[in-house]
Write a protein that holds these residues in place. Structure first.
Motif, short mmCIF file in Angstrom:
data_model
loop_
_atom_site.label_atom_id
_atom_site.label_comp_id
_atom_site.label_asym_id
_atom_site.label_seq_id
_atom_site.Cartn_x
_atom_site.Cartn_y
_atom_site.Cartn_z
N GLU A 119 0.83 -1.21 0.00
CA GLU A 119 0.00 0.00 0.00
C GLU A 119 0.86 1.26 0.00
N ASP A 120 1.96 1.20 -0.78
CA ASP A 120 2.90 2.31 -0.89
C ASP A 120 2.55 3.12 -2.13
N GLU A 121 1.82 4.21 -1.94
CA GLU A 121 1.30 4.98 -3.07
C GLU A 121 2.43 5.60 -3.91
N GLU A 122 3.46 6.11 -3.26
CA GLU A 122 4.56 6.73 -4.01
C GLU A 122 5.31 5.70 -4.85
N ALA A 123 5.58 4.53 -4.27
CA ALA A 123 6.27 3.48 -5.02
C ALA A 123 5.40 2.98 -6.17
N LEU A 124 4.09 2.89 -5.93
CA LEU A 124 3.17 2.46 -6.99
C LEU A 124 3.16 3.49 -8.12
N LEU A 125 3.16 4.77 -7.77
CA LEU A 125 3.19 5.82 -8.78
C LEU A 125 4.49 5.79 -9.58
N ASP A 126 5.61 5.55 -8.90
CA ASP A 126 6.88 5.42 -9.61
C ASP A 126 6.84 4.27 -10.61
N ALA A 127 6.29 3.13 -10.17
CA ALA A 127 6.27 1.94 -11.02
C ALA A 127 5.36 2.12 -12.23
N ILE A 128 4.18 2.69 -12.03
CA ILE A 128 3.25 2.86 -13.15
C ILE A 128 3.73 3.97 -14.08
N HIS A 129 4.37 5.00 -13.52
CA HIS A 129 4.93 6.07 -14.35
C HIS A 129 6.04 5.50 -15.26
N HIS A 130 6.86 4.61 -14.71
CA HIS A 130 7.93 3.99 -15.49
C HIS A 130 7.34 3.15 -16.62
N LEU A 131 6.32 2.35 -16.31
CA LEU A 131 5.68 1.52 -17.35
C LEU A 131 5.00 2.40 -18.40
N ASN A 132 4.36 3.44 -17.98
CA ASN A 132 3.70 4.37 -18.90
C ASN A 132 4.72 4.95 -19.88
N GLY A 133 5.87 5.35 -19.37
CA GLY A 133 6.91 5.88 -20.23
C GLY A 133 7.45 4.84 -21.20
N ALA A 134 7.58 3.61 -20.73
CA ALA A 134 8.11 2.54 -21.58
C ALA A 134 7.17 2.19 -22.72
N CYS A 135 5.86 2.48 -22.55
CA CYS A 135 4.86 2.19 -23.59
C CYS A 135 4.76 3.29 -24.65
N ARG A 136 5.43 4.41 -24.42
CA ARG A 136 5.09 5.64 -25.14
C ARG A 136 5.39 5.61 -26.64
N TYR A 137 6.45 4.92 -27.07
CA TYR A 137 6.88 5.03 -28.46
C TYR A 137 6.88 3.70 -29.21
N CYS A 138 6.23 2.68 -28.68
CA CYS A 138 6.40 1.37 -29.31
C CYS A 138 5.11 0.74 -29.83
N GLY A 139 3.99 1.42 -29.80
CA GLY A 139 2.79 0.90 -30.44
C GLY A 139 2.16 -0.28 -29.72
N VAL A 140 1.81 -0.09 -28.44
CA VAL A 140 1.10 -1.12 -27.68
C VAL A 140 -0.16 -0.45 -27.10
N PRO A 141 -1.16 -0.20 -27.95
CA PRO A 141 -2.29 0.65 -27.54
C PRO A 141 -3.06 0.16 -26.33
#
Length: 319
Positions: A254-276
């Motif tokens: 239940e670590d909101e900051e760590a969860l935000l870091d993890a989802i932000h990282h995944l969001n960035g990794a999806c940005r340029y590779c066409g995985v809608p």
């Protein structure tokens, strides 16, 4: 001696002698030219006015430090900088950027804002404290958050400018030209691979769902560079297990900051590779987490895990 960019070069007549120099100018070229004009060295062949940027030795190329914890973001910026004739230094964290800053010449920094450990603002403050050229070195924030209040906040904390993700090559070159005081070549117009799609359009499956992988979309997001889209897709696939583990650990704690870091990282990794499918869920989950908090994202997180599973299944079918 006339000092101008090759694109602005008028037809000059120099009845009393002289030479024309086009920017960017290396120190050695400038020194040699001044010596010739003062008669301190033997006359050598005068440089011919150029219609393109002169080729510089590696030591004379502008050097830009790219700071981003997402490998695909670093890869894209490195490629765009290479096309502009600029050397890049890559750092995956604020700490790594600070180490490079103490040993390398840097003319400008492209700074991600949300990073684990030292974020972009903390890294900027640490760089300024190094003194010397770092007190004035241009630092451009690179962020996915385009709200005007966020832009103004970043400028007020000392950023020279703000570049919005996904990065537009033309906007990047414009900012680099402005802050490096150089005339840079316009970014190449990619053919978009097999794209031919209108902005915002995406392939859907027969059941009406967004495609798991859409390389046409990926090529468009990568500025028409399909090879780059494929490389960023490979990086995403290689990081899926680590991303899922980070998300699950943060959720269980239940670590909101760590969860935000993890989802932000995944969001960035999806940005340029066409995985809608995965990209839409990652963006939606990050937005909901920021606005409503950790209690509101449980069902979306399960959907995200399912989309990651479909992407792994797609990868298996390609083998």
């Amino acid at each position: 001696m006339a000092n101008t960019s090759p694109y602005d070069m008028p037809e000059l007549r120099l009845p009393l002698g002289g030479e024309t120099l086009t920017k960017p100018i290396s120190r050695q070229v400038l020194a040699d030219t001044i010596k010739r004009q003062l008669g301190l060295t033997a006359t050598s062949k005068l440089p011919v006015p150029q219609t393109a940027l002169p080729k510089l030795a590696a030591a004379d190329l502008p050097r830009v430090l790219v700071v981003d914890d997402v490998a695909s973001n670093r890869l894209l910026l490195q490629e765009l900088l290479r096309e502009a004739g600029i050397m890049s230094l890559l750092a995956s964290s604020g700490e790594e950027a600070l180490a490079l800053a103490q040993s390398e010449r840097v003319d400008l920094v492209l700074m991600d804002i949300r990073m684990p450990g030292m974020d972009g603002e903390a890294t900027l403050e640490a760089l300024r404290q190094l003194g010397g050229v770092w007190k004035t070195c241009p630092v451009i924030a690179v962020t996915a958050h385009a709200r005007e209040e966020e832009r103004q906040r970043l400028l007020s904390c000392g950023m020279h400018d703000v570049l919005i993700k996904p990065v537009d090559a033309k906007v990047l070159v414009k900012l680099l030209s402005q802050h490096l005081a150089l005339t840079l070549p316009a970014p190449r117009q990619g053919n978009g691979g097999t794209s031919g799609m209108a902005p915002g359009e995406s392939h859907v499956e027969a059941d009406g769902e967004l495609a798991v992988v859409d390389m046409q979309m990926g090529a468009r997001l990568a500025g028409g560079r399909e090879d780059l889209a494929r490389k960023t897709l490979t990086l995403l696939l290689e990081s899926l297990d680590e991303s899922e583990a980070s998300l699950d650990t943060a959720w269980q704690a239940e670590d909101e900051e760590a969860l935000l870091d993890a989802i932000h990282h995944l969001n960035g990794a999806c940005r340029y590779c066409g995985v809608p499918q995965l990209a839409l869920l990652a963006e939606t989950l990050e937005t909901r987490l920021r606005v409503q908090g950790v209690a509101a994202v449980g069902s979306l997180l399960n959907e995200l895990y399912a989309a990651m599973g479909r992407l792994r299944a797609w990868q298996s079918r390609q083998a």
